[in-house]
Design a protein around this motif. Sequence first.
Motif, PDB file in Angstrom:
ATOM      1  N   PRO A  45       2.272 -12.617 124.692  1.00 60.55           N
ATOM      2  CA  PRO A  45       2.557 -13.796 125.527  1.00 60.55           C
ATOM      3  C   PRO A  45       3.170 -13.377 126.865  1.00 60.55           C
ATOM      4  O   PRO A  45       3.649 -12.253 127.034  1.00 60.55           O
ATOM      5  N   ASP A  46       3.185 -14.311 127.807  1.00 62.09           N
ATOM      6  CA  ASP A  46       3.734 -14.018 129.132  1.00 62.09           C
ATOM      7  C   ASP A  46       5.185 -13.576 129.074  1.00 62.09           C
ATOM      8  O   ASP A  46       5.648 -12.810 129.925  1.00 62.09           O
ATOM      9  N   LYS A  70      -2.284 -11.472 135.879  1.00 58.02           N
ATOM     10  CA  LYS A  70      -3.174 -11.482 134.712  1.00 58.02           C
ATOM     11  C   LYS A  70      -4.595 -11.856 135.114  1.00 58.02           C
ATOM     12  O   LYS A  70      -5.567 -11.316 134.569  1.00 58.02           O
ATOM     13  N   ALA A  71      -4.732 -12.748 136.067  1.00 56.16           N
ATOM     14  CA  ALA A  71      -6.067 -13.156 136.512  1.00 56.16           C
ATOM     15  C   ALA A  71      -6.757 -12.035 137.276  1.00 56.16           C
ATOM     16  O   ALA A  71      -7.978 -11.845 137.165  1.00 56.16           O
ATOM     17  N   PHE A  77      -3.555  -6.707 130.572  1.00 56.08           N
ATOM     18  CA  PHE A  77      -2.698  -7.657 129.870  1.00 56.08           C
ATOM     19  C   PHE A  77      -3.377  -8.075 128.556  1.00 56.08           C
ATOM     20  O   PHE A  77      -4.118  -9.066 128.527  1.00 56.08           O
ATOM     21  N   PRO A  78      -3.157  -7.317 127.473  1.00 62.71           N
ATOM     22  CA  PRO A  78      -3.758  -7.679 126.180  1.00 62.71           C
ATOM     23  C   PRO A  78      -3.427  -9.110 125.786  1.00 62.71           C
ATOM     24  O   PRO A  78      -2.279  -9.560 125.937  1.00 62.71           O
ATOM     25  N   GLU A  79      -4.421  -9.838 125.302  1.00 63.05           N
ATOM     26  CA  GLU A  79      -4.264 -11.263 125.018  1.00 63.05           C
ATOM     27  C   GLU A  79      -3.236 -11.551 123.930  1.00 63.05           C
ATOM     28  O   GLU A  79      -2.661 -12.638 123.888  1.00 63.05           O
ATOM     29  N   GLN A  80      -2.996 -10.575 123.035  1.00 61.49           N
ATOM     30  CA  GLN A  80      -2.079 -10.846 121.933  1.00 61.49           C
ATOM     31  C   GLN A  80      -0.617 -10.927 122.364  1.00 61.49           C
ATOM     32  O   GLN A  80       0.243 -11.342 121.590  1.00 61.49           O
ATOM     33  N   PRO A 122      -7.029  -8.555 134.269  1.00 61.17           N
ATOM     34  CA  PRO A 122      -7.005  -9.005 132.871  1.00 61.17           C
ATOM     35  C   PRO A 122      -7.017  -7.853 131.870  1.00 61.17           C
ATOM     36  O   PRO A 122      -6.466  -7.970 130.766  1.00 61.17           O
ATOM     37  N   TYR A 123      -7.623  -6.732 132.241  1.00 64.19           N
ATOM     38  CA  TYR A 123      -7.721  -5.566 131.349  1.00 64.19           C
ATOM     39  C   TYR A 123      -6.378  -4.874 131.146  1.00 64.19           C
ATOM     40  O   TYR A 123      -6.255  -4.010 130.278  1.00 64.19           O
ATOM     41  N   PRO A 151       1.007 -14.992 136.011  1.00 57.54           N
ATOM     42  CA  PRO A 151      -0.348 -15.555 135.837  1.00 57.54           C
ATOM     43  C   PRO A 151      -1.353 -15.017 136.847  1.00 57.54           C
ATOM     44  O   PRO A 151      -2.505 -14.744 136.487  1.00 57.54           O
ATOM     45  N   TRP A 185       5.738  -9.860 129.369  1.00 60.42           N
ATOM     46  CA  TRP A 185       5.600  -9.284 130.706  1.00 60.42           C
ATOM     47  C   TRP A 185       6.767  -9.690 131.608  1.00 60.42           C
ATOM     48  O   TRP A 185       7.223  -8.891 132.439  1.00 60.42           O
TER      49      TRP A 185
END
Length: 329
Positions: free
Chosen positions: A77-78, A65-66, A72-75, A69-70, A62, A81
Amino acid sequence: MKWLLKYFRNPIGHGLSLALILMLSSCGETDQTEAEINKVAIDLQISRFDQEFANADAADIPGLKATYPYLFPEQFPDSVWVAKLTDTIQVELSEEVEKAFGNFKAEAADLESLFKHIKYYFPDTKIPHVVTLTSDVRYENRIILTDSLLLIGLDNYLGEDHHFYEGMQRYIAASLNKEFLISDVASAFAKKVLSYPRNRTLLSRMVYYGKELYLKDKLIPSATDAQKIGYSQEQMDWAKANEEQMWTYFVERELLYSTDTGLDRKFLDPAPFTKFGLELDNESPPRLGRYMGWQIVRAFMEKNETDLQQLLEMSADEILKQSNYKPKR
């Protein structure tokens, strides 16, 4: 065979004396410019995401990702990764990058020098945040430069004989060497300030690439010519030794003002070698049309008091005419 040798011969060490004289005559001016460039103040931030990810565990995802963000594509899930943290290929990629680059100190110094030169010649340029990463050897996107970010896929610079590159065509693997990293970044910047020509002639595209390479003369002056164009030293020697013969070839066949797009594949595009249609093609370096465009631009700049911005806007035809280009004998 005599006809072939009219156009191509083995590299020889001619023309060195003239090159040395020209180099010495411009040495004082160059030193003064470099002294001014060294005074340019920039704030270059480099983040080693590749190391941060390699040393992370599931609880760190997390936060990463913060921060990035660029990356870690939103589609996804964690869980994707988290799984990648222990993926054997990903782990090996990270280990091999660490072996090759370590603390990245030398490359960081080269990047700082590059962006000082960029800021000197293009004062309005915003210095991007540099982020290093592994990219699953996506060599076609090894460098991504935006207005605010520079992403460098370090796993694309492990050396042409690295086992990650097995199965690749050799001319592609040959470009995956850390000695070309800064040159690739300079190319990415050049493409931001250069407009691809609307003119459809081969000459216009040769000079377009010639402008890119001349920009590298200014932006990474400590790099060798071979590094700037992505050649081995042997390939560079071949190009220099055969410059006159290549120019004769282009002129006698009236190729410069041809609009045949197939000529790009022969003389400009990445390939194992340049396609002259001669028996000795496989001895030649690739992209020799770019090399010739480079020499035309260099000849023009040696004879004209033109700044970089003016050069970038000039047409290829105007540059050729005012260059009075004559290949070295």
